[in-house]
Scaffold this motif. Structure first.
Motif, mmCIF file in Angstrom:
data_model
loop_
_atom_site.group_PDB
_atom_site.id
_atom_site.type_symbol
_atom_site.label_atom_id
_atom_site.label_comp_id
_atom_site.label_asym_id
_atom_site.label_seq_id
_atom_site.Cartn_x
_atom_site.Cartn_y
_atom_site.Cartn_z
ATOM 1 N N PRO A 42 0.784 -1.243 0.000
ATOM 2 C CA PRO A 42 0.000 0.000 0.000
ATOM 3 C C PRO A 42 0.813 1.289 0.000
ATOM 4 N N GLY A 43 2.083 1.222 0.370
ATOM 5 C CA GLY A 43 2.903 2.427 0.447
ATOM 6 C C GLY A 43 3.728 2.645 -0.806
ATOM 7 N N PRO A 44 4.663 3.607 -0.741
ATOM 8 C CA PRO A 44 5.536 3.866 -1.888
ATOM 9 C C PRO A 44 6.333 2.623 -2.291
ATOM 10 N N LEU A 45 6.373 2.370 -3.590
ATOM 11 C CA LEU A 45 7.102 1.232 -4.144
ATOM 12 C C LEU A 45 8.168 1.747 -5.098
ATOM 13 N N VAL A 46 9.420 1.369 -4.835
ATOM 14 C CA VAL A 46 10.527 1.672 -5.737
ATOM 15 C C VAL A 46 10.851 0.382 -6.469
ATOM 16 N N LEU A 47 10.657 0.395 -7.782
ATOM 17 C CA LEU A 47 10.878 -0.813 -8.579
ATOM 18 C C LEU A 47 12.148 -0.647 -9.399
ATOM 19 N N LEU A 52 11.887 -4.287 -12.973
ATOM 20 C CA LEU A 52 11.479 -3.544 -14.168
ATOM 21 C C LEU A 52 11.323 -4.480 -15.365
ATOM 22 N N ASN A 53 12.182 -5.493 -15.442
ATOM 23 C CA ASN A 53 12.034 -6.481 -16.509
ATOM 24 C C ASN A 53 10.742 -7.280 -16.329
ATOM 25 N N ALA A 54 10.402 -7.567 -15.068
ATOM 26 C CA ALA A 54 9.132 -8.243 -14.804
ATOM 27 C C ALA A 54 7.959 -7.344 -15.179
ATOM 28 N N LEU A 55 8.087 -6.045 -14.910
ATOM 29 C CA LEU A 55 7.032 -5.105 -15.264
ATOM 30 C C LEU A 55 6.832 -5.060 -16.780
ATOM 31 N N ALA A 56 7.930 -5.092 -17.527
ATOM 32 C CA ALA A 56 7.816 -5.113 -18.992
ATOM 33 C C ALA A 56 7.059 -6.352 -19.462
ATOM 34 N N LYS A 57 7.233 -7.440 -18.760
ATOM 35 C CA LYS A 57 6.614 -8.707 -19.161
ATOM 36 C C LYS A 57 5.151 -8.808 -18.739
ATOM 37 N N TYR A 58 4.827 -8.256 -17.549
ATOM 38 C CA TYR A 58 3.502 -8.486 -16.969
ATOM 39 C C TYR A 58 2.676 -7.211 -16.793
ATOM 40 N N HIS A 59 3.114 -6.100 -17.357
ATOM 41 C CA HIS A 59 2.451 -4.825 -17.092
ATOM 42 C C HIS A 59 0.969 -4.848 -17.461
ATOM 43 N N HIS A 60 0.616 -5.602 -18.486
ATOM 44 C CA HIS A 60 -0.775 -5.627 -18.948
ATOM 45 C C HIS A 60 -1.711 -6.305 -17.951
ATOM 46 N N LEU A 61 -1.154 -6.984 -16.963
ATOM 47 C CA LEU A 61 -1.965 -7.669 -15.956
ATOM 48 C C LEU A 61 -2.185 -6.821 -14.708
ATOM 49 N N PRO A 63 -3.127 -3.180 -12.547
ATOM 50 C CA PRO A 63 -3.811 -1.888 -12.573
ATOM 51 C C PRO A 63 -2.805 -0.776 -12.270
ATOM 52 N N LEU A 64 -3.192 0.455 -12.539
ATOM 53 C CA LEU A 64 -2.357 1.574 -12.102
ATOM 54 C C LEU A 64 -2.340 1.612 -10.579
ATOM 55 N N ARG A 65 -1.228 2.045 -10.013
ATOM 56 C CA ARG A 65 -1.135 2.171 -8.563
ATOM 57 C C ARG A 65 -0.592 3.548 -8.212
ATOM 58 N N ASN A 66 -0.841 3.969 -6.986
ATOM 59 C CA ASN A 66 -0.291 5.222 -6.501
ATOM 60 C C ASN A 66 1.109 4.993 -5.966
ATOM 61 N N ALA A 67 1.872 6.085 -5.842
ATOM 62 C CA ALA A 67 3.165 6.078 -5.145
ATOM 63 C C ALA A 67 4.134 5.048 -5.727
ATOM 64 N N LEU A 68 4.425 5.193 -7.021
ATOM 65 C CA LEU A 68 5.336 4.284 -7.712
ATOM 66 C C LEU A 68 6.533 5.061 -8.243
ATOM 67 N N ILE A 69 7.731 4.513 -8.025
ATOM 68 C CA ILE A 69 8.966 5.073 -8.569
ATOM 69 C C ILE A 69 9.656 3.985 -9.385
ATOM 70 N N LEU A 70 9.972 4.300 -10.637
ATOM 71 C CA LEU A 70 10.700 3.389 -11.517
ATOM 72 C C LEU A 70 12.108 3.925 -11.709
ATOM 73 N N THR A 71 13.114 3.050 -11.642
ATOM 74 C CA THR A 71 14.508 3.501 -11.722
ATOM 75 C C THR A 71 15.293 2.755 -12.802
ATOM 76 N N PRO A 72 14.865 2.838 -14.057
ATOM 77 C CA PRO A 72 15.535 2.037 -15.098
ATOM 78 C C PRO A 72 16.804 2.674 -15.650
ATOM 79 N N PRO A 73 17.823 1.875 -15.921
ATOM 80 C CA PRO A 73 18.881 2.311 -16.832
ATOM 81 C C PRO A 73 18.330 2.265 -18.258
ATOM 82 N N PRO A 74 19.068 2.769 -19.230
ATOM 83 C CA PRO A 74 18.527 2.852 -20.594
ATOM 84 C C PRO A 74 18.016 1.526 -21.161
ATOM 85 N N GLY A 75 18.724 0.422 -20.923
ATOM 86 C CA GLY A 75 18.300 -0.858 -21.483
ATOM 87 C C GLY A 75 16.948 -1.298 -20.968
#
Length: 199
Positions: A42-47, A52-61, A63-75
């Motif tokens: 329920p709180g802030p999530l730093v992914l 992030l690779n899992a998110l690329a694979k399963y993002h379509h499954l 919902p949008l969530r609040n308090a999300l931080i993504l920290t990807p390198p270019p790849g």
């Protein structure tokens, strides 16, 4: 303030956590189940990293969530963009479009790190050096951001400050830095900033 950096195939109970930092070291354990468990926190999530690779694979499954931080390198950012059908012509545009897609603060790593928010706000963090390009350095950055996010609700500010502090740790040390050394160096930089001795 409690920040948990999670790895491996089992996620622990998170009832007492203020912020969740996960994805670092997941490797082959970056499953839909693990990502869903992190997503439900329920709180802030730093992914970060394999999360992030899992998110690329399963993002379509998910919902949008609040308090999300993504920290990807270019790849990893590129894989996310490809998976989501995002076209872009610059690093800034990529960060902004990922932020809009996931309603997240996005930190796009690299020279002149880009921090972007879903509302179109962005900033460029110019601190840093190639000395930080060592294994585990990004994990430490994710942890610093998670700690700062746990202190207040300004996720954009926490991400920008974390990237700046991480960057000056590399600039002022003058030698290649191991991830094991970074927390102590970052702690010293934070104390100097608090004393107005680094601008």
């Amino acid at each position: 303030m409690i920040v948990e950096k999670l790895s491996g195939s089992q996620l622990p109970e998170t009832d007492n956590f203020d912020t969740l930092v996960c994805g670092c070291g997941w490797g082959n354990c970056a499953s839909e189940e693990n990502l869903q468990a992190a997503w439900n926190f329920p709180g802030p999530l730093v992914l970060d990293a394999d999360g992030l690779n899992a998110l690329a694979k399963y993002h379509h499954l998910l919902p949008l969530r609040n308090a999300l931080i993504l920290t990807p390198p270019p790849g990893e950012a590129g894989r996310l963009a490809e998976a989501c059908g995002i076209n872009y012509s610059s690093r800034k545009e990529l960060a902004l479009k990922l932020s809009e897609k996931f309603q997240a603060v996005t930190l796009l790593k690299g020279h002149n790190t880009v921090i972007a928010a879903p509302d179109g706000k962005y900033t460029i963090i110019a601190s840093g050096s190639a000395l930080l390009a060592t294994a585990g350095s990004g994990d430490v950055l994710a942890g610093v951001i998670g700690a700062l996010a746990a202190r207040n609700g300004d996720l954009f500010g926490a991400t920008a400050l974390g990237a700046y502090i991480h960057g000056i740790a590399g600039e002022f040390n003058g030698q290649i830095i191991s991830a094991d050394d970074l927390p102590e160096i970052i702690g010293r930089k934070i104390r100097l900033i608090a004393e107005n001795r680094i601008f």
